[in-house]
Write a protein that holds these residues in place. Structure first.
Motif, PDB file in Angstrom:
ATOM      1  N   PRO A 113      44.329  42.328  38.411  1.00 34.15           N
ATOM      2  CA  PRO A 113      44.342  41.402  39.537  1.00 34.15           C
ATOM      3  C   PRO A 113      44.730  42.121  40.836  1.00 34.15           C
ATOM      4  O   PRO A 113      45.556  43.046  40.828  1.00 34.15           O
ATOM      5  CB  PRO A 113      45.409  40.378  39.137  1.00 34.15           C
TER       6      PRO A 113
ATOM      7  N   LEU B 186      46.907  33.302  41.295  1.00 35.10           N
ATOM      8  CA  LEU B 186      46.578  34.007  40.073  1.00 35.10           C
ATOM      9  C   LEU B 186      47.078  33.154  38.916  1.00 35.10           C
ATOM     10  O   LEU B 186      48.242  32.740  38.908  1.00 35.10           O
ATOM     11  CB  LEU B 186      47.244  35.389  40.047  1.00 35.10           C
TER      12      LEU B 186
ATOM     13  N   GLU C 118      48.776  39.885  30.865  1.00 36.61           N
ATOM     14  CA  GLU C 118      48.073  38.687  30.422  1.00 36.61           C
ATOM     15  C   GLU C 118      46.653  38.653  30.977  1.00 36.61           C
ATOM     16  O   GLU C 118      46.332  39.340  31.938  1.00 36.61           O
ATOM     17  CB  GLU C 118      48.835  37.424  30.854  1.00 36.61           C
ATOM     18  N   CYS C 119      45.827  37.854  30.354  1.00 39.26           N
ATOM     19  CA  CYS C 119      44.490  37.585  30.875  1.00 39.26           C
ATOM     20  C   CYS C 119      44.642  36.638  32.064  1.00 39.26           C
ATOM     21  O   CYS C 119      45.566  35.816  32.088  1.00 39.26           O
ATOM     22  CB  CYS C 119      43.614  36.946  29.795  1.00 39.26           C
ATOM     23  N   THR C 120      43.721  36.746  33.043  1.00 41.66           N
ATOM     24  CA  THR C 120      43.890  35.967  34.265  1.00 41.66           C
ATOM     25  C   THR C 120      42.571  35.503  34.863  1.00 41.66           C
ATOM     26  O   THR C 120      41.496  36.033  34.556  1.00 41.66           O
ATOM     27  CB  THR C 120      44.640  36.790  35.339  1.00 41.66           C
TER      28      THR C 120
ATOM     29  N   ARG D 255      42.641  41.669  28.824  1.00 47.74           N
ATOM     30  CA  ARG D 255      43.740  42.002  29.727  1.00 47.74           C
ATOM     31  C   ARG D 255      43.939  43.501  29.907  1.00 47.74           C
ATOM     32  O   ARG D 255      44.621  43.923  30.838  1.00 47.74           O
ATOM     33  CB  ARG D 255      45.037  41.344  29.271  1.00 47.74           C
TER      34      ARG D 255
ATOM     35  N   ALA E  53      47.472  32.667  34.755  1.00 49.85           N
ATOM     36  CA  ALA E  53      47.440  33.258  33.408  1.00 49.85           C
ATOM     37  C   ALA E  53      46.543  32.409  32.518  1.00 49.85           C
ATOM     38  O   ALA E  53      46.585  31.175  32.577  1.00 49.85           O
ATOM     39  CB  ALA E  53      48.842  33.332  32.822  1.00 49.85           C
TER      40      ALA E  53
END
Length: 177
Positions: free
Chosen positions: A122, A170, A152-154, A147, A172
């Motif tokens: 990010p 942003l 974490e995935c975002t 990720r 999560a």
């Protein structure tokens, strides 16, 4: 009287089915809530594009380095759209993090916001006064499915209201079983 905000969803690097069998339900909920969905490439398969086109009110997307011939035929490398006076550009790759603002301000001198992907990291920054496009906002939503080295995935959400980009967040993405 204040204008109604245009709700945005920023996605990149979905990598379906390579990194995930499907997009998480949370992503589809965000698609349904958004007025405009941006996807900054690395879809992997045309079926993800097809499903997003069917479910999004409006979709703006580009191809990424992992996208094959069909996606490259259907999508541009760089897309531009204006939403309520805010000029957006979207591309997949912007190169190394070091010097990114300067390079992108030179490459995108007429745009207000650049949405990009590729790194899965990010990013939210603004090109400085000493650049060709001071104030250019650079946004990378990370990846909702992969990720990599991130905690974490975002994904990102934002809005355009009154000719300005506002409420950039942003978010999560919950891992699904």
């Amino acid at each position: 009287m204040p204008s109604t905000p245009v709700r945005l969803l920023l996605l990149a690097d979905t990598h379906v089915p390579r990194r995930a069998r499907a997009l998480p339900a949370q992503v589809w909920q965000a698609v349904e809530a958004a007025d405009v969905v941006f996807h900054a490439g690395d879809w992997q398969v045309p079926e993800v594009l097809d499903e997003l086109q069917a479910r999004a009110r409006r979709l703006v997307g580009v191809w990424g380095n992992n996208d094959g011939e069909e996606l490259r035929r259907r999508l541009p490398e760089i897309a531009r759209v204006e939403i309520e006076g805010v000029r957006f550009a979207i591309t997949h790759e912007t190169g190394a993090a070091r010097g990114r603002e300067q390079r992108m301000a030179t490459a995108f001198p007429e745009d207000d916001v650049l949405v990009f992907g590729h790194s899965h990291i990010p990013w939210d920054s603004v090109a400085g006064e000493a650049t060709a496009n001071p104030g250019l906002r650079l946004l990378n939503p990370g990846s909702p499915t992969d990720r990599r080295r991130q905690p974490e995935c975002t994904l990102m959400t934002a809005a355009v209201q009154g000719g300005r980009l506002v409420e950039v967040r942003l978010v999560a993405v919950d891992r699904e079983p």
